[in-house]
Scaffold this active site. Structure first.
Site, PDB file in Angstrom:
ATOM      1  N   HIS A  30      51.173  54.014  32.844  1.00  0.00           N
ATOM      2  CA  HIS A  30      50.613  53.598  33.772  1.00  0.00           C
ATOM      3  C   HIS A  30      49.436  52.828  33.422  1.00  0.00           C
ATOM      4  CE1 HIS A  30      48.953  52.963  37.835  1.00  0.00           C
ATOM      5  NE2 HIS A  30      48.053  53.256  37.542  1.00  0.00           N
ATOM      6  N   HIS A  42      43.677  49.084  39.144  1.00  0.00           N
ATOM      7  CA  HIS A  42      45.243  49.240  38.746  1.00  0.00           C
ATOM      8  C   HIS A  42      45.880  48.918  39.777  1.00  0.00           C
ATOM      9  CE1 HIS A  42      44.904  53.722  39.438  1.00  0.00           C
ATOM     10  NE2 HIS A  42      43.581  53.149  39.364  1.00  0.00           N
ATOM     11  N   CYS A 154      52.756  48.394  37.888  1.00  0.00           N
ATOM     12  CA  CYS A 154      51.595  48.275  37.092  1.00  0.00           C
ATOM     13  C   CYS A 154      51.227  47.397  35.926  1.00  0.00           C
ATOM     14  CB  CYS A 154      50.981  49.732  37.157  1.00  0.00           C
ATOM     15  SG  CYS A 154      51.971  50.692  35.857  1.00  0.00           S
TER      16      CYS A 154
END
Length: 249
Positions: A30, A42, A154
């Site tokens: 991530h 994010h 992401c």
């Protein structure tokens, strides 16, 4: 940056850094942008996202929203377990118990190919920190479209914040490094198995690895020609429209 790991300490972080942390036993990472004061912006796909959106992998495997401990939600961030889109979280919530890594820019071709997995570095240079932070803050307020593990994830968000680059082809090898790495690995395995069935196994493993490395390199945003620099103000919430915006530029 090391060949095997680019883990860093929190004390080394600077505003504008692209950071990441591995999830689900290193299945995927991530990514986000560190903005200072212990905060990360994010792009998430939360557990609350409606079933049927995104890909099958999105629905079955991926939830990148921060989780909280048995003690309850984070006192700074609140409960973000079901949030979607671009959010701001403290560093602890972003990491969700994982280690901290930094994504490297403007690496050499040799170092890029030496990485066993995609999604850790790029040949593309980063813009100055002030531009990175401006894009991240703008997208925090205006969104980055719908989350899709292969087309709009992401890592794509963080790379766009760092470079301002968007892929304008609707059909491509894969927008982000870790997505392209998965597709390249699958292609290499299939081609190696087909070759083994017809000509034998000798030398095919090496050929398969070569195809994997070439596919990763060809899909890197630093060498691709199907990318454009797109001002953040021109982005809107629909991911389908980003291709048209990039084509115009």
């Amino acid at each position: 940056m090391g060949v095997l790991s680019n883990m860093i300490d929190r004390e080394q972080l600077k505003p504008g850094d692209h950071i990441y942390s591995w999830r689900q036993a290193y299945i995927y990472a991530h990514h986000g942008i560190y903005v200072g004061d212990g905060l990360v912006i994010h792009f998430t796909r939360g557990a609350g996202q409606e079933i049927g959106t995104g890909t099958m992998l999105d629905n079955l495997l991926f939830s990148s929203s921060p989780s909280h401990s048995s003690e309850g939600p984070c006192p700074r961030c609140g409960d973000q377990t079901r949030t979607d889109g671009v959010i701001s979280s403290c560093l602890d919530c972003f990491l969700s118990g994982g280690s901290l890594y930094i994504f490297e820019y403007a690496v050499s071709t040799a170092l890029f190919l030496a990485q066993a997995r995609g999604g850790t570095c790029t040949l593309a240079p980063s813009d100055p920190a002030e531009g990175v932070l401006r894009r991240a803050s703008f997208l925090l307020e205006n969104g980055f479209g719908g989350y899709n593990v292969f087309k709009n994830n992401c890592e794509d968000f963080a790379i766009y914040c760092k470079t301002g680059l968007l892929v304008f082809k609707s059909i491509s090898i894969g927008r982000s490094g870790q997505a392209a790495s998965c597709l390249a690995a699958a292609t290499a395995v299939v081609s190696t198995l087909l070759g083994w069935m017809t000509t034998g196994f000798s030398g095919l493993a090496l050929a398969g690895f070569g195809k994997y490395c070439f596919s990763r390199l060809a899909s890197d945003i630093g060498v691709r020609r199907d990318v454009s620099k797109v001002p953040v103000e021109r982005l809107i919430a629909s991911p389908e429209s980003t291709n048209e915006i990039a084509k115009e530029d």
